[in-house]
Write a protein that holds these residues in place. Structure first.
Motif, mmCIF file in Angstrom:
data_model
loop_
_atom_site.group_PDB
_atom_site.id
_atom_site.type_symbol
_atom_site.label_atom_id
_atom_site.label_comp_id
_atom_site.label_asym_id
_atom_site.label_seq_id
_atom_site.Cartn_x
_atom_site.Cartn_y
_atom_site.Cartn_z
ATOM 1 N N LEU A 95 0.558 -7.885 -8.464
ATOM 2 C CA LEU A 95 1.997 -8.045 -7.889
ATOM 3 C C LEU A 95 2.208 -9.565 -7.868
ATOM 4 N N PRO A 96 3.569 -9.719 -7.649
ATOM 5 C CA PRO A 96 4.088 -11.232 -7.494
ATOM 6 C C PRO A 96 3.515 -11.711 -6.056
ATOM 7 N N GLU A 97 3.269 -12.958 -5.981
ATOM 8 C CA GLU A 97 2.901 -13.599 -4.614
ATOM 9 C C GLU A 97 3.486 -12.807 -3.644
ATOM 10 N N GLY A 98 2.753 -12.461 -2.409
ATOM 11 C CA GLY A 98 3.481 -12.101 -1.106
ATOM 12 C C GLY A 98 3.893 -10.468 -1.026
ATOM 13 N N GLU A 99 4.024 -10.104 -2.286
ATOM 14 C CA GLU A 99 4.238 -8.627 -2.391
ATOM 15 C C GLU A 99 3.044 -7.705 -2.031
ATOM 16 N N GLN A 100 3.202 -6.309 -1.347
ATOM 17 C CA GLN A 100 2.137 -5.553 -1.304
ATOM 18 C C GLN A 100 2.531 -4.190 -1.727
ATOM 19 N N PHE A 101 1.545 -3.506 -2.056
ATOM 20 C CA PHE A 101 2.046 -1.979 -2.429
ATOM 21 C C PHE A 101 2.002 -1.083 -1.256
#
Length: 168
Positions: A95-101
């Protein structure tokens, strides 16, 4: 008519007054619409202390997650059926930096197993979700205790809490 189409969900209630949200992105009416990713799967064991038991409790936990892998080892559930589109130990989608599932918790029914709803977990993984599902030791199709001991009624929710806490 002059009306514009939008991508906003259509919220209605069905005959039993259950809330139904139809979205162009994910429709609850079509769990066969695969998302842009493949589904990966990993399983691990987790041991914790459950009050009232003389020894530590060990559970197996399954995790379904999005991957871009298109091939890999298949899983065989209980030597009964093989999943076609689920890849064991696949790489995790970056994932891009700072994103979460987003996370989905699944608990199987009495005498079931984590893979009972694997098709639904695969569906969510293909749409970018992670599913965490413990096998409730002593209450699966492979090791069912009959009659169920009283501690099993508080072990099952505790299994889920321990699995979620471990993954956090």
């Amino acid at each position: 008519t002059g009306e514009e189409e939008t991508d906003t969900p259509d919220v209605t209630r069905d005959e039993e007054e259950i809330l139904v949200v139809d979205s162009p992105e994910v429709s609850p009416r079509d769990f066969k619409s695969k998302g842009p990713y493949q589904a990966g799967f990993r399983q691990f064991s987790l041991t914790y202390d459950l009050p009232g038991l003389d020894e530590a409790r060990t559970i197996d936990v399954g995790v379904w997650y999005p991957t871009e892998d298109t091939d890999g080892e298949k899983i065989l559930w209980g030597d009964i059926w093989e999943e076609e589109d689920l890849f064991v130990n696949a790489s995790l989608l970056q994932l891009p930096e700072g994103e979460q599932f987003p996370v989905r918790a699944y608990t199987h029914g009495n005498a079931g197993m984590m893979g009972d709803s694997s098709n639904t977990s695969e569906f969510f993984a293909s749409h970018g979700w992670v599913t965490i599902a413990p096998n409730h030791t002593g209450n699966t199709m492979f090791d069912f205790m009959d009659p169920r001991p009283p501690w099993m009624f508080y072990a099952r929710p505790r299994d889920m809490k321990e699995a979620l806490d471990f993954m956090a």
